[in-house]
Design an enzyme around this catalytic site. Structure first.
Site, PDB file in Angstrom:
ATOM      1  N   LYS A   1      44.015  36.528 114.097  1.00 39.18           N
ATOM      2  CA  LYS A   1      44.200  35.832 114.408  1.00 39.18           C
ATOM      3  C   LYS A   1      43.407  34.540 114.435  1.00 39.18           C
ATOM      4  O   LYS A   1      43.065  35.200 115.960  1.00 39.18           O
ATOM      5  CB  LYS A   1      45.603  34.725 114.504  1.00 39.18           C
ATOM      6  CG  LYS A   1      46.468  35.089 113.607  1.00 39.18           C
ATOM      7  CD  LYS A   1      47.083  34.265 111.736  1.00 39.18           C
ATOM      8  CE  LYS A   1      48.203  34.965 111.156  1.00 39.18           C
ATOM      9  NZ  LYS A   1      47.873  34.434 109.736  1.00 39.18           N
TER      10      LYS A   1
ATOM     11  N   LYS B   1      51.251  36.401  97.564  1.00 37.52           N
ATOM     12  CA  LYS B   1      52.490  35.865  98.759  1.00 37.52           C
ATOM     13  C   LYS B   1      53.172  35.640  97.463  1.00 37.52           C
ATOM     14  O   LYS B   1      53.660  34.211  96.808  1.00 37.52           O
ATOM     15  CB  LYS B   1      52.163  34.949  99.547  1.00 37.52           C
ATOM     16  CG  LYS B   1      51.095  35.747 101.032  1.00 37.52           C
ATOM     17  CD  LYS B   1      51.108  34.323 101.983  1.00 37.52           C
ATOM     18  CE  LYS B   1      50.632  34.363 103.283  1.00 37.52           C
ATOM     19  NZ  LYS B   1      49.677  33.333 104.038  1.00 37.52           N
TER      20      LYS B   1
HETATM   21  C1  LIG Z   1      54.101  36.954 110.686  1.00 41.71           C
HETATM   22  C2  LIG Z   1      52.867  37.076 110.367  1.00 41.71           C
HETATM   23  C3  LIG Z   1      52.340  35.653 110.602  1.00 41.71           C
HETATM   24  C4  LIG Z   1      53.127  37.064 108.792  1.00 41.71           C
HETATM   25  C5  LIG Z   1      51.340  37.971 107.849  1.00 41.71           C
HETATM   26  N1  LIG Z   1      51.365  38.515 108.850  1.00 41.71           N
HETATM   27  C6  LIG Z   1      49.914  36.258 108.852  1.00 41.71           C
HETATM   28  O1  LIG Z   1      49.345  36.398 108.649  1.00 41.71           O
HETATM   29  N2  LIG Z   1      51.129  34.854 107.478  1.00 41.71           N
HETATM   30  C7  LIG Z   1      49.866  33.941 107.482  1.00 41.71           C
HETATM   31  C8  LIG Z   1      51.231  32.776 106.810  1.00 41.71           C
HETATM   32  C9  LIG Z   1      51.027  32.056 108.223  1.00 41.71           C
HETATM   33  O2  LIG Z   1      52.650  31.559 107.793  1.00 41.71           O
HETATM   34  C10 LIG Z   1      52.914  30.865 108.863  1.00 41.71           C
HETATM   35  C11 LIG Z   1      51.724  29.645 109.462  1.00 41.71           C
HETATM   36  C12 LIG Z   1      52.176  28.124 109.304  1.00 41.71           C
HETATM   37  O3  LIG Z   1      50.946  28.020 110.056  1.00 41.71           O
HETATM   38  C13 LIG Z   1      53.500  27.566 109.671  1.00 41.71           C
HETATM   39  C14 LIG Z   1      54.320  28.785 109.291  1.00 41.71           C
HETATM   40  C15 LIG Z   1      54.071  30.311 108.612  1.00 41.71           C
HETATM   41  C16 LIG Z   1      55.525  30.794 108.875  1.00 41.71           C
HETATM   42  O4  LIG Z   1      55.115  31.861 108.191  1.00 41.71           O
HETATM   43  N3  LIG Z   1      55.929  29.567 108.329  1.00 41.71           N
HETATM   44  C17 LIG Z   1      56.159  28.807 108.793  1.00 41.71           C
HETATM   45  C18 LIG Z   1      55.815  27.447 108.487  1.00 41.71           C
HETATM   46  C19 LIG Z   1      48.580  33.904 106.578  1.00 41.71           C
HETATM   47  O5  LIG Z   1      48.722  34.840 105.829  1.00 41.71           O
HETATM   48  O6  LIG Z   1      48.083  32.796 106.758  1.00 41.71           O
HETATM   49 MG   LIG Z   2      46.324  34.423 105.934  1.00 40.95          MG
END
Ligand SMILES: CC(C)C[C@H](N)C(=O)N[C@H](CCOc1cc(O)cc2c1C(=O)N[C@@H]2C)C(=O)O
Ligand SMILES: [Mg+2]
Length: 331
Positions: free
Chosen positions: A154, A250
């Protein structure tokens, strides 16, 4: 698709603590807030889970209310096909669609992939997410995960070259993908992509804000660029053809597995590579997503790995290998 006449619906908000916290460009999280659905009929119960995302105007309370508003439609036997037209794509429809598939599979005595006539999923290597932090903190977290074959890093808008160089040094062997969660600008786009390419990053996810990503079509992209916040369901695919090389599917965006599978087919036909992704969620969210993995170049289903506790009968993870669900979990 079977009609589920006289099906009853129960839904509730459930919270699962994250082990530590996870941080992206938009902020930090300490718990996964999910909405869990049970659809019951003739002594059988199907389950589904979703994660409402404030980025898309969703809250747990409004998602729960949208699900509960479908009670009569389920009692009247709404089909899964009719559900797609009755609700907008998004988290609420996802939980209902997945619960219906689970129930249909149980009623038919089939696994979900056989019911839906899709390839049987096998075990896959999932990405493992490294939170946004200082270069030192990211390097330390990466060093602990350096044995994992695929890391998702990230990044925010500032300090991209330092951070990605520190991460690469800490994990020389891992394949790296980057997720900027819309934090870059047209002004720093090319320099940031070049910094990622220089250390062998394979793909960058959503560098620019959704709706303000036209610059991606004008530049020479030195590595693959993947849409996440810019792409939701099949209807959003075509305009992205010149801007992106891949799409992150997703189920919380598509509004369920039914549309996710249709979207995977359409994305492949348009020449996009596929990532199957997730929110911070339990194995009940990952299980239906496993049916998209046979079509995916990247599997990003690490939600449960970040939790302090998962649901009973959770998916099996051997380090970064994730296995298809047992029927006791879903499908
Ligand atoms: C466990 C990882 C974070 C899951 C995946 N690898 C990932 O990166 N997913 C993100 C989704 C970001 O998730 C967020 C962001 C946010 O600002 C708030 C939330 C979440 C979430 O999962 N729950 C809260 C609502 C991606 O691909 O961007
Ligand atoms: Mg993403």
């Amino acid at each position: 698709m079977t009609s589920m006449k006289f099906a009853s619906l129960a839904a509730r908000i459930e919270r699962f603590p994250i082990a530590g916290s996870f941080t992206i460009s938009r902020g930090a999280k300490t718990e996964a807030v999910t909405v869990m659905v049970e659809v019951s009929r003739a002594g059988l119960t199907g389950r589904g889970e979703c994660v409402p995302y404030p980025r898309y105007g969703e809250t747990p309370e409004a998602t729960l209310a949208a699900i509960q508003a479908m009670q009569q439609a389920f009692a009247d036997g709404i089909s899964r096909q009719a559900l797609q037209a009755a609700m907008a794509p998004g988290a609420a429809r996802n939980a209902l669609d997945c619960a219906l598939i689970d129930l249909e599979a149980k009623a038919a005595g089939l696994r979900a992939w056989n019911l839906l006539e899709r390839p049987v999923p096998g075990e896959r290597t999932t990405a493992y997410t490294i939170s946004l932090g200082t270069p030192e903190a990211m390097a330390a977290a990466t060093a602990k995960a350096a044995h994992r074959p695929l890391l998702k890093i990230k990044l925010g808008g500032d300090g991209v070259p330092e951070r990605i160089a520190a991460v690469r040094k800490a994990a020389p062997e891992s394949e790296l993908i980057v997720d900027a969660n819309e934090a870059w600008t047209e002004a720093n786009l090319e320099a940031n992509l070049a910094a990622c390419a220089a250390v062998g990053v394979t793909l960058v996810e959503q560098p620019l804000p959704a709706g303000r990503d036209e610059a991606l079509a004008r530049i020479r992209r030195p590595l693959a660029v993947c849409a996440d916040e810019s792409v939701h369901d099949r209807s959003s695919l075509a305009p992205l053809r010149d801007r992106y090389d891949a799409v992150n599917i997703k189920l919380d965006k598509t509004g369920g597995l039914t549309e996710a599978l249709a979207m995977a087919d359409a994305a492949q036909a348009l020449g996009f590579e596929i990532m199957i992704g997730c929110m911070v969620a339990t194995s009940l969210s990952m299980a239906p997503a496993m049916l998209v993995t046979p079509q995916a170049r990247f599997v990003d289903l690490d939600g449960p790995l970040l939790l302090a506790r998962d649901r009973d009968h959770g998916l099996r993870y051997d380090d970064s290998l994730v296995y298809p669900p047992d029927a006791s979990l879903w499908g």
